[in-house]
Design an enzyme around this catalytic site. Structure first.
Site, PDB file in Angstrom:
ATOM      1  N   TYR A 177      36.685  41.555  27.778  1.00  0.00           N
ATOM      2  CA  TYR A 177      36.911  40.121  27.951  1.00  0.00           C
ATOM      3  C   TYR A 177      37.861  39.866  29.113  1.00  0.00           C
ATOM      4  CZ  TYR A 177      38.914  35.508  27.026  1.00  0.00           C
ATOM      5  OH  TYR A 177      39.374  34.227  27.145  1.00  0.00           O
ATOM      6  N   ALA A 237      38.581  41.780  31.621  1.00  0.00           N
ATOM      7  CA  ALA A 237      37.958  42.171  32.887  1.00  0.00           C
ATOM      8  C   ALA A 237      37.000  41.084  33.373  1.00  0.00           C
ATOM      9  CB  ALA A 237      37.227  43.502  32.719  1.00  0.00           C
ATOM     10  N   ALA A 238      36.230  40.524  32.453  1.00  0.00           N
ATOM     11  CA  ALA A 238      35.300  39.458  32.827  1.00  0.00           C
ATOM     12  C   ALA A 238      36.053  38.229  33.314  1.00  0.00           C
ATOM     13  CB  ALA A 238      34.396  39.106  31.638  1.00  0.00           C
TER      14      ALA A 238
END
Length: 194
Positions: free
Chosen positions: A152, A154-155
């Site tokens: 999450y 990283a996104a």
């Protein structure tokens, strides 16, 4: 407060609950015609019916087909919006030990590609009008992540980077792009989680 948004139109993704609903209601108070979005038609309609000057659109924006459907509905209802709030996103549980590759890919689809697809679909209209606002809802966790939910964070970090790139693309057009990166927001969902 007068934000000088009278007679503008806005699409707020994921606005059938939580932060998105608060954003949609606040924009409506400022005189904005708001399109409430949900993956489920009935949820979008339920919230839109409680907001003055609101409409409803629906579709799973984590997919290309869902984004295309939402864009078609937006064009049909408004001809194109002045404000796009890319609020939709999810934070699935997971750790470095447990998050499977599929979770990483799903998180990227939900939190990054949904915003990219909608921005690509609506920015030509904003550019032609010479005015527009694209707002990405990030998280402080993209800059100060925890060890949990790495997929999450990283996104959401990619979403912030995408926003910078998009701002550069639209420089000088009258369309601005900003990423807002809040911490925890007091919503009903937060109360039930803790």
């Amino acid at each position: 407060m007068d934000l000088q948004l009278e007679d503008k139109t806005a699409l707020v993704t994921g606005s059938n609950r939580g932060t998105g609903e608060i954003i949609a209601r606040t924009l409506a108070v400022e005189g904005v015609k708001v399109l409430v979005h949900s993956n489920e038609p009935e949820l979008a309609r339920e919230v839109a019916e409680t907001i003055d000057n609101a409409g409803a659109v629906y579709g799973d924006v984590s997919t290309q087909a869902g984004c295309d459907s939402v864009l078609e509905q937006v064009i049909e209802l408004t001809g194109g919006v002045d404000i796009l709030v890319n609020n939709y996103g999810t934070a699935d549980r997971g750790t470095w030990d447990s998050a499977a590759t599929e979770q990483w890919l799903e998180s990227y689809q939900r939190n990054v590609l949904s915003a990219a697809r909608l921005s690509q679909g609506l920015m030509p209209i904003m550019r032609d009008r010479g005015w527009g606002r694209i707002i990405q809802l990030g998280t402080i966790g993209s800059h100060q992540p925890n060890a949990i939910m790495p997929h999450y964070y990283a996104a959401k970090g990619a979403l912030a980077t995408m926003g910078v790139s998009l701002a550069r693309e639209l420089s000088g057009t009258g369309v601005t792009v900003n990423t807002v990166a809040p911490g925890l927001i007091h919503t009903a969902e937060l109360e039930t989680a803790y």
